[in-house]
Design an enzyme around this catalytic site. Structure first.
Site, PDB file in Angstrom:
ATOM      1  N   ASP A  16       0.857  -1.190   0.000  1.00 50.41           N
ATOM      2  CA  ASP A  16       0.000   0.000   0.000  1.00 50.41           C
ATOM      3  C   ASP A  16       0.892   1.239   0.000  1.00 50.41           C
ATOM      4  O   ASP A  16       1.626   1.486   0.954  1.00 50.41           O
ATOM      5  CB  ASP A  16      -0.893  -0.019   1.244  1.00 50.41           C
ATOM      6  N   ASP A 112      -2.864   2.430  -6.361  1.00 51.04           N
ATOM      7  CA  ASP A 112      -1.715   2.510  -5.452  1.00 51.04           C
ATOM      8  C   ASP A 112      -1.594   1.343  -4.474  1.00 51.04           C
ATOM      9  O   ASP A 112      -0.894   1.447  -3.472  1.00 51.04           O
ATOM     10  CB  ASP A 112      -1.757   3.826  -4.673  1.00 51.04           C
ATOM     11  N   GLU A 113      -2.256   0.239  -4.748  1.00 55.54           N
ATOM     12  CA  GLU A 113      -2.123  -0.908  -3.848  1.00 55.54           C
ATOM     13  C   GLU A 113      -2.389  -2.213  -4.580  1.00 55.54           C
ATOM     14  O   GLU A 113      -3.099  -2.248  -5.588  1.00 55.54           O
ATOM     15  CB  GLU A 113      -3.070  -0.779  -2.649  1.00 55.54           C
TER      16      GLU A 113
END
Length: 412
Positions: A16, A112-113
């Site tokens: 993350d 983003d993860e």
């Protein structure tokens, strides 16, 4: 290192990125390092909200979704950057490229993860060593910090990654659940939103422990099968597997534009559609990608949103082809009402080396002639940062628009 891995079960990482948009801005402009920074809407409009902010900004009490005017009141020296989604998508692409060095079993969750299944990666080191290598690679190569959760399933890995930010690495085992997770309120559990938490509170379930030990029939009656799934996860049970097929779904290249005022002039909207198509084309070519599906999104002044896509027989990557597909969709689905947002996205992405554009007898010669010319135009415009050279059709449309404006100013 095999002894560091379980004989049964899996080892899952959840990566993350920390304050992703703000971190990308800082990586792009080192002068922002250590300063309170927010990525937000237009400063001149009081409706602007905070999309994300740096940890320095959070020390002033600034939070995501906070109105910009309130954030500026809390921190007058707050630096505000308008969101640059082209930059963020490129950083996301590079992030997943780095993750793919460690395993092919990757499932993107958002920009983003993502999850990684490293159960068979013992040759690279222990799970903790692999997590440290990933974290260091992202920090060294992209200047982007991340937190990583290590656990036997997706739910626990996601929960673990939230525990230490920024730059944290947390190991969460099933035996840790009673001490580390159960005391928390149900609203803090991944997968439980505000409304679900309220429903659970209605049946006297306040903590994650109460959810884990609650009556399954009462929970099912209140929130359905999803409630039973949540109860299993509260006990540390999660059978979901990392799905690498979603890596392909993550590969989309798109751009959108929110207008400062509603627009209903078709020529202006088509001009914007072409600009968006050009942006998508440039990003596809930069990454050596092609697309088999073009999608447009129209958000009207009253917040109605229409999303339509067109499946293509041949792979495309040039501005002309993307705009042609997008404009056809536009003409079919625009109802004439005023528009607040317009978007173009290329999906079903493949590497250009793996795909061949199937040209018919009539388009082959035309494309062969135009490809070198289009490349030169793009190179010159990129070098000088402005559209010095344009195709005749673009200039003609601009001349028509200019002529129309002159007529309106003269006779209206």
């Amino acid at each position: 290192m095999r002894e560091m891995y379980p004989k049964k079960g899996r080892v899952i990482l959840h990566v993350d990125m920390n304050c992703f948009f703000a971190s990308v801005e800082i990586a792009h402009d080192s002068s922002l390092q250590g300063k309170p920074l927010a990525v937000a809407g237009n400063e001149k409009e009081r409706k602007g909200i905070i999309i994300t902010c740096s940890y320095e900004a959070r020390e002033y009490g600034i939070r995501t979704t906070m109105p910009l005017w309130e954030a500026k009141r809390l921190c007058p020296q707050l630096i505000v950057r308008r969101p640059n989604f082209t930059l963020y998508r490129e950083a996301s692409f590079q992030m997943f490229q780095i993750l793919s060095r460690f395993t092919e079993k990757i499932q993107p969750v958002s920009i983003d993860e993502g999850y990684l299944d490293i159960t068979d990666c013992y040759a690279l080191g222990s799970p903790l060593e692999i997590a440290k290598m990933i974290q260091q690679a992202l920090l060294t190569e992209l200047q982007l910090p991340c937190s990583i959760g290590i656990a036997p399933n997706l739910f626990l890995a996601k929960t673990a990654s939230d525990m230490k930010k920024p730059l944290g690495i947390t190991v969460l085992r099933k035996r840790d659940i009673p001490e580390m997770i159960w005391p928390l309120p149900v609203g803090a559990m991944h997968g439980i939103g505000e409304k679900t938490a309220e429903k659970l509170n209605d049946i006297h379930i306040q903590t994650i422990e109460q959810l884990a030990k609650g009556n399954e029939h009462i929970i099912r009656a209140k929130i359905g099968k999803h409630g039973v799934d949540l109860q299993r996860r509260a006990k540390g049970m999660d059978d979901r597997e990392v799905d690498p097929s979603q890596m392909g779904q993550h590969k989309s290249v798109g751009n959108s534009m929110t207008f400062s005022k509603d627009m209903d002039e078709e020529k202006e909207l088509l001009d914007m559609l072409q600009r968006l198509s050009k942006s998508v084309s440039k990003r596809l070519q930069k990454r050596t990608l092609v697309s088999y599906n073009i999608q447009i999104m129209i958000k009207y002044h009253d917040r109605r949103t229409v999303t339509r896509s067109k499946q293509l027989k041949n792979a495309i990557w040039e501005e002309r082809d993307i705009f042609q597909a997008a404009s056809r969709l536009w003409k079919q689905h625009w109802d004439g009402d005023s528009v607040r947002l317009l978007g173009v996205t290329a999906t079903e992405i493949e590497w250009k080396t793996e795909s061949v554009k199937q040209l018919d007898l009539f388009s082959f010669e035309e494309d062969a002639k135009e490809e070198p010319l289009l490349a030169v135009i793009d190179q010159i415009n990129d070098k000088y940062g402005m559209p010095l050279l344009q195709r005749g059709s673009q200039l003609l449309r601009k001349q028509e628009k200019s002529f129309q404006q002159k007529l309106e100013s003269k006779f209206m």
